[in-house]
Each structure stands twice: as structure tokens, then as C-alpha cells.
Design a protein around this motif. Structure first.
Motif, PDB file in Angstrom:
ATOM      1  N   VAL A  28     -45.904  96.372 -43.099  1.00  0.00           N
ATOM      2  CA  VAL A  28     -46.189  94.928 -43.133  1.00  0.00           C
ATOM      3  C   VAL A  28     -46.340  94.461 -44.579  1.00  0.00           C
ATOM      4  O   VAL A  28     -46.548  95.266 -45.491  1.00  0.00           O
ATOM      5  CB  VAL A  28     -47.478  94.583 -42.340  1.00  0.00           C
ATOM      6  N   ASP A  29     -46.259  93.158 -44.759  1.00  0.00           N
ATOM      7  CA  ASP A  29     -46.511  92.549 -46.064  1.00  0.00           C
ATOM      8  C   ASP A  29     -48.028  92.604 -46.318  1.00  0.00           C
ATOM      9  O   ASP A  29     -48.801  92.051 -45.546  1.00  0.00           O
ATOM     10  CB  ASP A  29     -46.010  91.093 -46.022  1.00  0.00           C
TER      11      ASP A  29
ATOM     12  N   GLU B 181     -46.324  88.707 -35.915  1.00  0.00           N
ATOM     13  CA  GLU B 181     -45.676  89.378 -34.776  1.00  0.00           C
ATOM     14  C   GLU B 181     -45.800  90.903 -34.895  1.00  0.00           C
ATOM     15  O   GLU B 181     -45.858  91.611 -33.898  1.00  0.00           O
ATOM     16  CB  GLU B 181     -44.215  88.919 -34.618  1.00  0.00           C
ATOM     17  N   LEU B 182     -45.878  91.406 -36.145  1.00  0.00           N
ATOM     18  CA  LEU B 182     -46.078  92.852 -36.323  1.00  0.00           C
ATOM     19  C   LEU B 182     -47.536  93.222 -36.061  1.00  0.00           C
ATOM     20  O   LEU B 182     -47.840  94.206 -35.376  1.00  0.00           O
ATOM     21  CB  LEU B 182     -45.667  93.268 -37.747  1.00  0.00           C
TER      22      LEU B 182
ATOM     23  N   VAL C 230     -54.637  92.662 -44.373  1.00  0.00           N
ATOM     24  CA  VAL C 230     -54.112  93.395 -43.215  1.00  0.00           C
ATOM     25  C   VAL C 230     -55.255  93.784 -42.272  1.00  0.00           C
ATOM     26  O   VAL C 230     -55.163  93.620 -41.052  1.00  0.00           O
ATOM     27  CB  VAL C 230     -53.299  94.632 -43.658  1.00  0.00           C
ATOM     28  N   ALA C 231     -56.344  94.273 -42.839  1.00  0.00           N
ATOM     29  CA  ALA C 231     -57.503  94.634 -42.014  1.00  0.00           C
ATOM     30  C   ALA C 231     -58.025  93.401 -41.276  1.00  0.00           C
ATOM     31  O   ALA C 231     -58.325  93.447 -40.075  1.00  0.00           O
ATOM     32  CB  ALA C 231     -58.608  95.240 -42.895  1.00  0.00           C
ATOM     33  N   ARG C 232     -58.102  92.302 -41.980  1.00  0.00           N
ATOM     34  CA  ARG C 232     -58.641  91.074 -41.387  1.00  0.00           C
ATOM     35  C   ARG C 232     -57.736  90.554 -40.279  1.00  0.00           C
ATOM     36  O   ARG C 232     -58.208  90.171 -39.201  1.00  0.00           O
ATOM     37  CB  ARG C 232     -58.838  90.014 -42.467  1.00  0.00           C
TER      38      ARG C 232
ATOM     39  N   VAL D 194     -50.418 101.349 -39.842  1.00  0.00           N
ATOM     40  CA  VAL D 194     -49.886 100.119 -40.423  1.00  0.00           C
ATOM     41  C   VAL D 194     -49.821 100.345 -41.933  1.00  0.00           C
ATOM     42  O   VAL D 194     -50.846 100.565 -42.581  1.00  0.00           O
ATOM     43  CB  VAL D 194     -50.798  98.914 -40.099  1.00  0.00           C
ATOM     44  N   ASP D 195     -48.590 100.322 -42.463  1.00  0.00           N
ATOM     45  CA  ASP D 195     -48.401 100.575 -43.892  1.00  0.00           C
ATOM     46  C   ASP D 195     -48.460  99.253 -44.644  1.00  0.00           C
ATOM     47  O   ASP D 195     -47.539  98.445 -44.560  1.00  0.00           O
ATOM     48  CB  ASP D 195     -47.054 101.274 -44.111  1.00  0.00           C
ATOM     49  N   GLY D 196     -49.557  99.048 -45.364  1.00  0.00           N
ATOM     50  CA  GLY D 196     -49.714  97.829 -46.157  1.00  0.00           C
ATOM     51  C   GLY D 196     -49.834  98.172 -47.633  1.00  0.00           C
ATOM     52  O   GLY D 196     -50.543  97.496 -48.370  1.00  0.00           O
ATOM     53  N   GLY D 197     -49.147  99.244 -48.042  1.00  0.00           N
ATOM     54  CA  GLY D 197     -49.185  99.622 -49.453  1.00  0.00           C
ATOM     55  C   GLY D 197     -50.484 100.322 -49.809  1.00  0.00           C
ATOM     56  O   GLY D 197     -51.316 100.601 -48.944  1.00  0.00           O
ATOM     57  N   PRO D 198     -50.664 100.618 -51.113  1.00  0.00           N
ATOM     58  CA  PRO D 198     -51.860 101.353 -51.525  1.00  0.00           C
ATOM     59  C   PRO D 198     -53.145 100.538 -51.347  1.00  0.00           C
ATOM     60  O   PRO D 198     -53.126  99.309 -51.500  1.00  0.00           O
ATOM     61  CB  PRO D 198     -51.612 101.644 -53.014  1.00  0.00           C
TER      62      PRO D 198
END
Ligand code: TXA
Ligand code: MG
Length: 344
Positions: free
Chosen positions: A8-9, A16-17, A129-131, A172-176
């Protein structure tokens, strides 16, 4: 079980993701996700069976309670049986962010979350992303760090997969992660605030908000004493790579070279001014020594530490030699994690 990776971004996660990840959580499954500190392994905190799966997936002892993540102050308050004024002060100052507050627990929270104990650890994360995930799942999320018990916390999705692939539904891959070290944990159940785990919000920042110096509990103990600890996750051997970790007073070069001479593959973490140009013209190292230059500021050091530990694990080093970083309040979390990693 096949673990799905959902990219995800990180700043504007696609609804939707996120909805797909949330659906897994609503159905009682496990989803790892980025927070500003480290990746968390989430389950619906109000679903006892789902929370139980966290302990199984991690191999976590059932006496070690979990942090519950929320996105609103009202939800946090509803999960606590008492809410002292200082909790409002801290929430106003540090939430959303890397501070976890331990408070008396409300009956709404299943006892598996708090390991049967009377208190609950609450945190409002800042990471988008967590939120988004908490909001879409529409429930508080119990989430320890997304790693196998006693191993190094994950700061990237690939680290999560190294330990938990096949054991959880999704990452869920949201980067580092941003801070790279776990949240500060404070106990607000007594007359004075106690720091149970040092983290990105340091003692000076807490003292500014409090008007006095909080106590730091030296919670180093052995596995055997686990039940007696105020914060059971604070076992001495924790956050550790599988390699032996040695802290040195000098820059560590001698120890690293000696071990390489003995035929060991070694990771060497000296402090350096510019970590981007970590190669050093007059530094000729044996191939068995992997040099990872470390920053001289605490926040940057913390951000890099677990990433380097994971890299060195992948490289299968037998020993990690670490130049002891500076002291001071901002460095407390780094020293805490290093001394645990070095504990045998
Ligand atoms: O940054 C973090 O805190 C990450 C992200 C995912 O939020 N989470 C994390 O969780 O580090 P975990 O489970 O790896 O560490 C939680 C720590 C443990 O040391 C645990 O014992 C302590 O918080 N803890 C949890 N509930 C507690 C409670 N009710 N009383 C005292 N300590 C508690
Ligand atoms: Mg952990």
C-alpha cells in the motif's frame, strides 16, 4: 497457510486495499502492518480467539500481555477502568505517537489480551497505514511487534516474512517503519509515573510534561523471573539476533578482526560521521567482516539498528561487534535494546 503481501501507499493507503486487510481482521485472522515504531502483528482485540492466535504465531508466552491500538481518545478511555489526569496530559502531548500507557483495564477487554492481568497497555499510533486499518476494521487492534518471540522486531515487511511467513494471513507492506525502535511504555497505575520500557519518547520529554523525573524501572531479569516482572516483556534476553552480540569500549575493530581471524563471519558496527559513505580508503577488511557504519545521533541510530541486525542475520554472521554508543537520555532506548541483544 499462505501469507499474502499487500503493498500500500504508506502516506495515503488505498481504501480498497485496506478494506481487504480489515476483512481478515474482522474474520478473526492475523494481519501484520507498519506503525511509526516497528511492524505490529494485529488481531481484533475484542475477539479472544483471534488474540490467542497471536501467541501461537509468535511463540509468545501467554504471560506476556499485548498493547492495544486505537485511533480515538474516547475508544482508549472506554478500554480503561480509570483514566488519571496524567493520561490526558500525555495523550494531548504524545498521541498519536510512540507512547504506550498502562492503565487499569475495563471488563470489555478479554483477559487473554492482558495475560490475565488487571491492567491494559494502550497506544494511539501515528502511522497512516495503522490508523486506516484500525478504522476500517472498526475495532481496537491488539498488536505486539511482528516477530517470533525473543527475536528482533521487524522494521520492514520482509523482516515480518522472515519470521512469520506461513503463520499469518497477511502482511501489509507500507515501507520501512519510521522510528525503528518500539514505543516507550509508561505505567500510570501508581502514584508516580514509571517508565517500563524506554523508547522514542525519552525521559526528558516525559519529565517536561510531568513536572518531575519519572522513575525508570530496571526490569532486566532472567526468563525464570518472568512472572514477577512489572512488564513481562522486559526479559533480559529479548530483541536479540541469533548471532552473539558484543559491546566494545573502543571502535570494535580489534575484536572484529580477531574473530574473523578465527574463521567467524562477523558484523561490525562502529560509529561514523557519515554513514552513507561508509567505505574508508585505508580500511582493508577481510571478506568475513561486514562493516555497518552507525550514526552518532540517537534517533538515526535507533532507526538503523534493527535493519542492520536483520541484514546481518540474513548474512548468517556468528558475531556482531558493536562500538558502545554515547550515553544520555535520548540514547536510553538504544542502550536498552543493545544490552538485551548482548545478554546471554
Ligand atoms: O512500538 C510498539 O510498542 C510496538 C508496535 C507494534 O506498537 N509493539 C510492541 O509490542 O512492541 P510488544 O508486545 O512487542 O511489546 C509490548 C511491551 C511488552 O514488554 C509487554 O510486556 C508490555 O509492553 N506490556 C503490555 N501490556 C502490559 C501491561 N498491561 N502492563 C505492563 N506491561 C505491558
Ligand atoms: Mg516485541
Amino acid at each position: 497457510m499462505q501469507t499474502e503481501t499487500l503493498t500500500v501507499d504508506p502516506k495515503n493507503p488505498q481504501p480498497e486495499l485496506i478494506a481487504r486487510a480489515a476483512a481478515i481482521l474482522r474474520a478473526g485472522g492475523l494481519v501484520a502492518f507498519p506503525t511509526e515504531t516497528v511492524y505490529g502483528l494485529g488481531a481484533d482485540a475484542l475477539n479472544a480467539a483471534a488474540v490467542g492466535k497471536i501467541f501461537t504465531a509468535k511463540g509468545r508466552p501467554s504471560h506476556n500481555p499485548l498493547i492495544v491500538h486505537v485511533t480515538s481518545l474516547d475508544r482508549a478511555r472506554s478500554l480503561a477502568a480509570a483514566w488519571p489526569t496524567i493520561a490526558d496530559v500525555f495523550a494531548a502531548k504524545f498521541w498519536p505517537g510512540p507512547l504506550t500507557m498502562v492503565l487499569p483495564k475495563s471488563n470489555e477487554v478479554p483477559s487473554v489480551v492482558t495475560a490475565g492481568g488487571p491492567t491494559i497497555a494502550l497506544r494511539m499510533p501515528a502511522h497512516p497505514v495503522a490508523r486506516a486499518l484500525i478504522d476500517a476494521a472498526d475495532t481496537p487492534l491488539a498488536a505486539p511487534s511482528a516477530n517470533r518471540s525473543t527475536q528482533v522486531s521487524s522494521v520492514r515487511a520482509e523482516h515480518v516474512l522472515r519470521g512469520l511467513a506461513g503463520r499469518i494471513e497477511m502482511v501489509v507492506d507500507g515501507g520501512p517503519a519510521w522510528d525503528g525502535l518500539e514505543s516507550t511504555v509508561v505505567d500510570l497505575t501508581g502514584p508516580r509515573v514509571v517508565i517500563l520500557r524506554p523508547g522514542p519518547i525519552d525521559a526528558v520529554m516525559l519529565a517536561d510534561a510531568l513536572g518531575y523525573e519519572p522513575t525508570s524501572r530496571d526490569v532486566h531479569a532472567t526468563e525464570d523471573d518472568a512472572d514477577a516482572l512489572p512488564s513481562p516483556g522486559m526479559l533480559k534476553k529479548h530483541y536479540s539476533p541469533s548471532a552473539r552480540v558484543e559491546l566494545t569500549r573502543d571502535d570494535g575493530r580489534t575484536a572484529a578482526l580477531a574473530a574473523a581471524d578465527d574463521g567467524l563471519r562477523v558484523g561490525w558496527l562502529p560509529l561514523a560521521d557519515d554513514i552513507s559513505t561508509s567505505s574508508d580508503a585505508n580500511l582493508v577488511l577481510p571478506v568475513r567482516v561486514i562493516r555497518c557504519a552507525m550514526p552518532r545521533t540517537a534517533a538515526a541510530y535507533g532507526r538503523r539498528l534493527y535493519d542492520v541486525f536483520h541484514q546481518l542475520e540474513t548474512a548468517e554472521v556468528a558475531l556482531i561487534v558493536v562500538e558502545t554508543p554515547p550515553r544520555g537520555p535520548a540514547w536510553a532506548a538504544v542502550h536498552d535494546r543493545l544490552s538485551r541483544a548482548a545478554a546471554t
